[in-house]
Motif scaffolding. Structure first.
Motif, PDB file in Angstrom:
ATOM      1  N   ARG A   1      -5.774  -4.119  18.844  1.00 15.09           N
ATOM      2  CA  ARG A   1      -7.078  -4.500  18.301  1.00 15.09           C
ATOM      3  C   ARG A   1      -6.924  -5.623  17.284  1.00 15.09           C
TER       4      ARG A   1
ATOM      5  N   ALA B   1       2.673  12.367   7.180  1.00 17.55           N
ATOM      6  CA  ALA B   1       2.000  12.939   8.347  1.00 17.55           C
ATOM      7  C   ALA B   1       2.946  12.968   9.544  1.00 17.55           C
TER       8      ALA B   1
ATOM      9  N   LEU C   1      -0.863   4.760   0.951  1.00 21.02           N
ATOM     10  CA  LEU C   1      -1.205   4.894   2.367  1.00 21.02           C
ATOM     11  C   LEU C   1       0.061   5.039   3.210  1.00 21.02           C
TER      12      LEU C   1
ATOM     13  N   VAL D   1      -3.078   6.755  13.849  1.00 16.39           N
ATOM     14  CA  VAL D   1      -3.799   5.702  14.576  1.00 16.39           C
ATOM     15  C   VAL D   1      -4.970   5.205  13.724  1.00 16.39           C
ATOM     16  N   ALA D   2      -5.750   6.150  13.184  1.00 17.91           N
ATOM     17  CA  ALA D   2      -6.923   5.768  12.387  1.00 17.91           C
ATOM     18  C   ALA D   2      -6.503   4.973  11.162  1.00 17.91           C
ATOM     19  N   LEU D   3      -5.452   5.426  10.477  1.00 18.92           N
ATOM     20  CA  LEU D   3      -5.021   4.751   9.253  1.00 18.92           C
ATOM     21  C   LEU D   3      -4.466   3.358   9.552  1.00 18.92           C
TER      22      LEU D   3
ATOM     23  N   LEU E   1      -3.128  11.077  15.716  1.00 17.46           N
ATOM     24  CA  LEU E   1      -4.511  10.589  15.628  1.00 17.46           C
ATOM     25  C   LEU E   1      -4.764  10.024  14.245  1.00 17.46           C
ATOM     26  N   ASN E   2      -4.285  10.802  13.263  1.00 16.59           N
ATOM     27  CA  ASN E   2      -4.431  10.431  11.877  1.00 16.59           C
ATOM     28  C   ASN E   2      -3.823   9.050  11.622  1.00 16.59           C
TER      29      ASN E   2
ATOM     30  N   ARG F   1      -7.887  -4.732   8.361  1.00 17.93           N
ATOM     31  CA  ARG F   1      -8.209  -5.284   7.062  1.00 17.93           C
ATOM     32  C   ARG F   1      -7.425  -6.582   6.837  1.00 17.93           C
TER      33      ARG F   1
ATOM     34  N   LEU G   1      -5.168   1.532  12.109  1.00 14.01           N
ATOM     35  CA  LEU G   1      -6.284   0.701  12.561  1.00 14.01           C
ATOM     36  C   LEU G   1      -6.977   0.093  11.357  1.00 14.01           C
ATOM     37  N   ALA G   2      -7.279   0.939  10.366  1.00 10.15           N
ATOM     38  CA  ALA G   2      -7.948   0.450   9.167  1.00 10.15           C
ATOM     39  C   ALA G   2      -7.068  -0.582   8.468  1.00 10.15           C
ATOM     40  N   LYS G   3      -5.789  -0.262   8.386  1.00  9.36           N
ATOM     41  CA  LYS G   3      -4.867  -1.153   7.657  1.00  9.36           C
ATOM     42  C   LYS G   3      -4.732  -2.509   8.358  1.00  9.36           C
TER      43      LYS G   3
ATOM     44  N   LEU H   1      -2.486   0.844  19.780  1.00  8.99           N
ATOM     45  CA  LEU H   1      -3.921   0.560  19.816  1.00  8.99           C
ATOM     46  C   LEU H   1      -4.350  -0.283  18.612  1.00  8.99           C
TER      47      LEU H   1
ATOM     48  N   THR I   1       0.852  -1.202   0.000  1.00 10.57           N
ATOM     49  CA  THR I   1       0.000   0.000   0.000  1.00 10.57           C
ATOM     50  C   THR I   1       0.878   1.238   0.000  1.00 10.57           C
TER      51      THR I   1
ATOM     52  N   LEU J   1       1.402   8.450   2.849  1.00 11.97           N
ATOM     53  CA  LEU J   1       0.620   9.429   3.604  1.00 11.97           C
ATOM     54  C   LEU J   1       1.008   9.399   5.083  1.00 11.97           C
TER      55      LEU J   1
END
Lengths: 404, 435
Positions: free
Chosen positions: B422, B26, B19, B326-328, B323-324, B335, B330-332, B418, B16, B22
């Motif tokens: 998860r 960041a 991603l 963490v969210a990315l 934060l950004n 999946r 988490l999604a990665k 985190l 990826t 990015l």
């Protein structure tokens, strides 16, 4: 219907949704406050000095005894007036933005009980009031008889001109003409009011008091020498100032020219506000970076969700959803997340403002910044999600028939 | 296993690239902005006298009358000492070394014909100044206490001023005209300017000023030489440098032992009590304080509000970037439920999955840190273009460079905690069934 569906889907990704919403909330809070601070800084740099800045320059000399200037003023003014293009030369103690000048606390009664604030005294010789180009709105300009010599820092009993802002502060709602005020043993009576007159430095009390200035007509001599106000056509001014600087070596070889303190008033103004402009630029950079990173986050997360839901999208398309339905689904989802973020962000913005007010001289955040901040974040969210949403809409219904 | 995980992380990131790019961008931006401002704060709050600062102290007395009102923005009148107080402390000789001082500006008249006179900043001080602060002499030396007492017309010059006046010739023993008087050059010191210039008063530009000459304080008082610091007075009596109600002097001393320090503290209180008994002081004698060098700098609060605000903005920005990420992440990671389930089914423990994902976030952090160093250099360069007096100091040293990388890795590993936690909790059976 759609909303319920979206909420159900988001519940599956509570944590990621919450994180992006929090990021948007923070962005919203910083955006509102940073914009407000930029507006504040820029407003500061636009202060009206009240003088013809473009036509004025100041020339500063040193290396002589302020208390015994002798014939220095006469020699310098006569010598400089001979320079071609020079419109006038007068003696003054300071000009706006040159960060000199004399400050003093004034009182509205002789006994010194009713304190009026700390003001700046401009002591100017004959011709300086006219040269500054101050706009009289009431009363009269200084006449020849008003100029008096001084022993210390201002004449002991003088007719003065004050700025409108100062007049309104000292005598709110009253006619300031003829009003008196004191500074220790010195007595002043207002003979005129000018529209604007900025102090040489914002000085004490911050931005609200930048126009608390008093012009005191004073005869040059003891303690008023060495600083000269030059006036010329704006086009001629730079070379007139340069000629004046070179001429000083012949006119007064016994003194030292202060190069730092000899500048045009526009130049002084530029220097005076340089820090504020740097800070405004830096805040602008922070906003851009913050919005950029937030957009990156939205793009990244939306792309992932689109990739993850390819199969579901295919199924929805296979059972009748149009491309527009899918597009709108992702747009609505983004709108919902951003709205959560903004709702929380507005609270955060007010909290941040309260903190900033405590530590920095900053007024309350005006309410209209909040909808503007919200609107820009909604637009940002929609723009960021557009790419992934279009990709989602392009998913073919055939996907549904394939097993992943 | 570490090498294997590293390889897995590398493959996963390559899958990826957008991603990953990015996330690196960041964290690079967040780290770059934070490190820029942390470096500025670091150089501004640095110890100006490493090795000596722990022994240097400055006294604070409160000679102000009870009814004295401190204006909001005007300088603290009790920050400096009056002449009588400074002389009393100096003559008590209770510290290992002590010196009173004040800044001044004088007109230098070069002896060579054709050179224009010019203004220079310097310091009026007493004999111990040079030994106490360890001022490095190139030639000659400082003056003695007897010169102070005799108001001898002697001067110590900084190397740059000596060169300007005398060229490459030895300046020691030569005469130099400062203001209206001639002084004999006793010594030449290296251009010496502690940053911040802790011993100067509040009006000084602490990060850019430098003293180019040093004159005996007694001469400055005798000849009433020009001062360039605050002179705050609180009475209507005739003012002058000798006045007991005008503060204008700074005072520094060297105290070597803690017994000396506590004895001096007590002496300051006793002195204040004595002055109160004499009617000179009105406020409680316990207002007298003794500051350490770093304590005094903290008290003076030299870091401008703007710099603090910018630091908070930068740290806030880093937080948003995290934060950004963490969210990315988490999604990665989520999946990859299928892949993780297969590994779990093949016998990997939750801990193994956790470590593998942690290494992947650390890898992003390394890349982000490298980018952050570049961005921080750019940020520091832009700070050096600013008009502020501290601007030229904004340089990154080795410690800050390592700190940048460390901060980047720590930030990204924290951000990965985190999501990794998860991800390693997915139920393998459920995931495998849907595959």
């Amino acid at each position: 219907m759609q909303t319920k569906l979206i909420l159900a889907a988001l519940r599956k990704h509570r944590l990621a949704t919450l994180l992006i919403a929090m990021e948007i909330a923070l962005a919203c809070a910083v955006l509102c406050n940073a914009c407000f601070m930029i507006a504040n800084r820029l407003q500061l740099t636009r202060v009206n000095s009240g003088v013809d800045e473009k036509a004025l320059a100041v020339l500063t000399l040193g290396g002589f005894d302020q208390a015994q200037p002798g014939d220095l003023n006469a020699r310098v003014t006569a010598g400089l007036r001979a320079i071609p293009g020079m419109q006038s030369v007068s003696v003054i103690n300071a000009v706006p933005f040159n960060e000199q000048g004399t400050n003093g606390g004034v009182t509205l009664d002789q006994a010194g009980k009713r304190f009026g604030g700390v003001v700046t005294f401009y002591t100017g010789g004959p011709g300086s009031f006219e040269a500054l180009g101050l706009k009289l709105v009431a009363g009269r300009a200084p006449q020849t008889d008003d100029f008096q010599s001084m022993a210390t820092f201002v004449p002991s009993d003088a007719q003065v001109v004050v700025s409108r802002t100062l007049a309104e502060h000292l005598w709110p709602g009253e006619d300031p003409l003829g009003k008196e005020f004191w500074c220790g043993g010195f007595h002043f009576r207002v003979m005129g009011v000018v529209a604007h007159m900025a102090r040489p430095a914002a000085g004490e009390g911050g931005t609200g008091t930048i126009e608390w200035s008093v012009f005191v007509p004073t005869l040059p001599g003891h303690n008023l020498a060495g600083t000269y106000l030059l006036r010329a056509d704006p086009a001629d001014l730079p070379h007139v100032l340069r000629d004046a600087e070179t001429a000083i070596a012949q006119i007064a070889p016994d003194v030292v020219l202060d190069h730092e303190g000899s500048r045009t008033v526009s130049d002084l103004r530029e220097r005076y506000f340089r820090n504020d402009r740097v800070m405004a630029g830096m805040l602008l950079g922070v906003i851009a970076a913050l919005l950029g990173v937030t957009a990156l986050g939205i793009v990244g997360l939306a792309s992932f969700w689109v990739a993850q839901r390819r199969k579901q999208i295919g199924i929805r398309r296979a059972i009748g959803a149009t491309r527009g339905d899918i597009l709108r689904y992702f747009q609505a989802e983004n709108f919902l997340i951003v709205t959560f973020g903004i709702a929380f962000g507005m609270l955060l913005a007010y909290l941040l403002n309260a903190v900033l007010m405590k530590f920095y001289e900053l007024p309350h955040l005006p309410l209209y910044y909040l909808p503007i901040g919200a609107l820009s974040l909604w637009v940002l969210g929609q723009l960021a999600v557009l790419g992934p949403a279009l990709r989602a809409a392009a998913v073919s219904p055939v996907v549904a028939t394939r097993s992943v | 296993m570490f090498g294997y995980y590293l390889d897995m992380a590398w493959r996963s990131l390559k899958r990826t690239p957008v991603l990953t790019g990015l996330m690196v961008l960041a964290i690079g931006l967040g780290i770059g902005a934070s490190m820029t401002m942390l470096t500025v704060l670091h150089v501004m709050t640095d110890d100006p006298m490493p090795g000596r600062s722990a022994q240097l102290y400055t006294p604070h007395l409160d000679p102000l009358p009870l009814n004295h009102k401190q204006g909001g923005d005007s300088p603290d009148a009790s920050a400096n000492l009056t002449w009588p107080d400074a002389m009393a402390l100096l003559q008590s000789h209770r510290a290992t070394r002590q010196a009173a001082m004040a800044g001044g500006t004088l007109l230098v008249h070069p002896a060579q014909p054709g050179q224009q006179p010019f203004y220079v900043d310097g310091r009026y001080t007493t004999a111990d100044f040079f030994t106490m602060f360890g001022v490095p002499f190139q030639r000659g030396g400082g003056w003695r206490a007897t010169d102070d007492a005799a108001s001898a017309h002697v001067v110590v010059l900084a190397a740059s001023l000596a060169r300007k006046l005398f060229g490459s010739a030895d300046a020691v023993g030569r005469m130099v005209q400062l203001g209206d008087n001639d002084y004999r050059v006793l010594g030449v010191v290296d251009d010496w300017a502690p940053k911040p210039m802790f011993y100067a008063d509040a009006t000084a530009k602490h990060y850019s000023d430098a003293d180019l000459f040093f004159l005996p304080l007694s001469v400055a008082v005798d000849k009433d030489l020009q001062l360039n610091g605050n002179q705050s007075s609180w009475s209507k009596e005739a003012l002058g440098k000798h006045s007991g109600s005008m503060s204008w002097l700074q005072f520094w001393m060297q105290l070597d032992t803690s017994a000396q320090v506590s004895a001096y503290r007590q002496y300051l209180v006793d002195y204040s009590a004595q002055q109160k008994a004499l009617g000179r002081f009105q406020r409680p004698p316990t207002n007298a304080k003794l500051y350490t060098l770093m304590g005094w700098l903290a008290h003076q609060n030299l870091v401008p509000n703007d710099v603090r605000l910018q630091l908070w903005l930068a740290l806030g920005f880093l937080f948003v970037c995290m934060l950004n990420i963490v969210a990315l992440l988490l999604a990665k990671f989520l999946r990859r439920g299928g892949e993780i389930s297969v590994r779990r089914a093949l016998g990997a423990r939750q801990r193994d999955i956790f470590v593998q994902l942690g290494i992947e976030s650390a890898l992003i952090g390394m890349a982000g840190g490298a980018l952050g160093v570049l961005i921080a250099q750019l940020g520091l360069w832009s700070i050096r273009q600013r008009p502020d007096d501290y601007a030229h100091l904004a340089q990154m040293d080795g410690a800050m460079l390592l700190g940048t990388l460390a901060l980047a890795v720590v930030a990204s590993v924290l951000a990965g905690l985190l999501p990794a936690w998860r991800a390693c909790r997915v139920a393998p059976a459920l995931q495998l069934k849907t595959m």
